[in-house]
Design a protein around this motif. Structure first.
Motif, mmCIF file in Angstrom:
data_model
loop_
_atom_site.group_PDB
_atom_site.id
_atom_site.type_symbol
_atom_site.label_atom_id
_atom_site.label_comp_id
_atom_site.label_asym_id
_atom_site.label_seq_id
_atom_site.Cartn_x
_atom_site.Cartn_y
_atom_site.Cartn_z
ATOM 1 N N TYR A 239 70.190 -48.979 57.352
ATOM 2 C CA TYR A 239 71.617 -48.977 57.018
ATOM 3 C C TYR A 239 72.509 -48.754 58.241
ATOM 4 N N ALA A 240 72.046 -49.167 59.402
ATOM 5 C CA ALA A 240 72.827 -48.925 60.626
ATOM 6 C C ALA A 240 74.196 -49.598 60.567
ATOM 7 N N GLU A 241 74.271 -50.800 59.983
ATOM 8 C CA GLU A 241 75.546 -51.502 59.904
ATOM 9 C C GLU A 241 76.499 -50.826 58.924
ATOM 10 N N GLN A 242 75.943 -50.276 57.840
ATOM 11 C CA GLN A 242 76.768 -49.626 56.834
ATOM 12 C C GLN A 242 77.162 -48.208 57.230
ATOM 13 N N LEU A 243 76.341 -47.582 58.051
ATOM 14 C CA LEU A 243 76.561 -46.175 58.389
ATOM 15 C C LEU A 243 76.976 -46.023 59.854
ATOM 16 N N SER A 244 78.146 -46.571 60.166
ATOM 17 C CA SER A 244 78.706 -46.373 61.501
ATOM 18 C C SER A 244 79.153 -44.918 61.629
ATOM 19 N N PRO A 245 79.370 -44.436 62.858
ATOM 20 C CA PRO A 245 79.874 -43.058 63.011
ATOM 21 C C PRO A 245 81.154 -42.802 62.228
#
Length: 381
Positions: free
Chosen positions: A200-206
């Protein structure tokens, strides 16, 4: 023009020309009005600019060793000197020569032989322009600082309002403000762990994770609409009572929708708040409420909150249940993988379960004991 100008307040003009007659003429015209520096070579001019930072450079093009084009190019490529305006002095009047000068960063051309009125007018014009640009930059810095300060105040107000709203719901439910803080940190830790695991790197930006952190306290805001007789009941709820209890999810979503409708612009964290309030009791296998969503139909924000909220319910004492130790809570969540919770989120939790325990200890309630955490008797309401 007034000849009696305070030397300390005068602008500094650097003359760069290898011709003695030109230097003498330029100096004679400029010295009554400016502090004047003079050099005869390109390398020397660059060093003077780096050391003294003149306000403007009058630069001859045709010089030995290093011509004016090269000098200008080097001045503009150096952060220390790139803002100094350069005016070329030249007998070259061809369009191609002028274009080359502007390409390397010059602001103007003065053709030889030099006309003193034109020289003074051009120098004054570019010094005023430089000062105006400097003033504008300073004003922009001030405005940016004010905007940052205003944004900081608004964020503080926003966070305080969120916590106050959430605390209202928690107080009616006999829960505490620490429950709010714990669930905030649980959901943030889970999201960061998923990213570390490549999920989920794209969905979970900082920025998204920060918005999840902000929105988490509103997950049970809808409990303000549940009668005390049901909300505070210590016995198991009847079927009808549980149906009323389930409505806190829709009430919460509607409260946040009403807030959104009053705003002229969109806050991303309110979108997550709506998702979490509405869907944090949905289950991975579709047996949850209020919509019976399953698997990826459930918003990611709500899937994260589902585990965070249940963990805190398990380790926290409530009117309807005692507290479970941390390790028992971990076993229950692990058992719920693939039924209550998304397996990937459970795996992330298991990888950082010690962080959850530390968060619970850091934001503990009164009466907390290291090995006696808060339970989930008949299920989290």
């Amino acid at each position: 023009m007034d000849d009696e100008i305070d030397t300390d307040e005068r602008d500094t003009v650097l003359i760069v020309d290898d011709n003695a007659e030109n230097r003498a003429l330029l100096g004679e015209v400029l010295k009554p009005y400016f502090h004047v520096l003079i050099t005869t070579r390109g390398e020397q001019a660059i060093k003077v600019c780096q050391t003294h930072l003149p306000d403007l450079v009058l630069l001859d093009i045709m010089m030995p060793e290093m011509d004016g084009y090269e000098v200008c190019l080097r001045l503009k490529s150096d952060e220390r000197t790139q803002e100094i305006p350069v005016i070329f002095l030249t007998a070259k009047s061809q369009v191609a020569d002028e274009q080359r000068g502007f390409d390397v960063g010059a602001v103007d051309y003065i053709l030889k032989p030099i006309s003193p009125p034109i020289l003074l007018a051009r120098v004054y014009t570019h010094l005023r322009l430089k000062q105006a640009m400097s003033d504008l930059a300073s004003q922009n810095h001030v405005l940016e600082a004010r905007v940052r300060e205003r944004t900081r105040h608004l964020e503080s107000l926003q966070n305080a309002t969120i916590e106050a709203m959430a605390s209202l719901a928690e107080t009616r439910d006999n829960e505490t403000g620490n429950h709010i803080r714990r669930t905030q940190h649980y959901i943030k830790s889970l999201a960061e762990q998923l990213v570390r695991q490549g999920l989920y790197a794209e969905q979970l930006s900082p920025e998204t994770i920060e918005n999840l952190f902000k929105s988490a306290p509103l997950h049970d805001i809808g409990k303000v609409g549940i009668p005390d007789a049901i909300l505070l009941k210590s016995d198991k709820l009847t079927e009808d009572e549980f149906e009323i209890m389930k409505k806190h999810t829709e009430i919460g979503r509607n409260v946040i929708l009403s807030v959104e409708s009053e705003l002229d612009f969109k806050y991303d964290f309110l979108q997550f708040a709506k998702e979490i309030a509405m869907s944090h009791h949905e289950k991975w296998d579709g047996s949850g409420y209020p919509q019976g969503l399953k698997e990826y139909e459930i918003p990611l924000s709500a899937r994260l909150m589902a585990l965070a909220d249940v963990y805190d319910a398990l380790i926290s004492e409530r009117v309807y249940k005692p507290a479970f130790p941390h390790q028992k809570a971990v076993r229950i969540i692990k058992k719920g993988s693939g039924t209550h919770f998304e397996p990937a989120i459970v795996a992330a939790f298991l990888a950082i379960e010690s962080q959850f325990k530390e968060i619970a200890r850091t934001y503990r309630d009164e009466g907390f004991h290291e090995d006696s955490f808060p339970s989930l008797a008949q299920g989290k309401r």
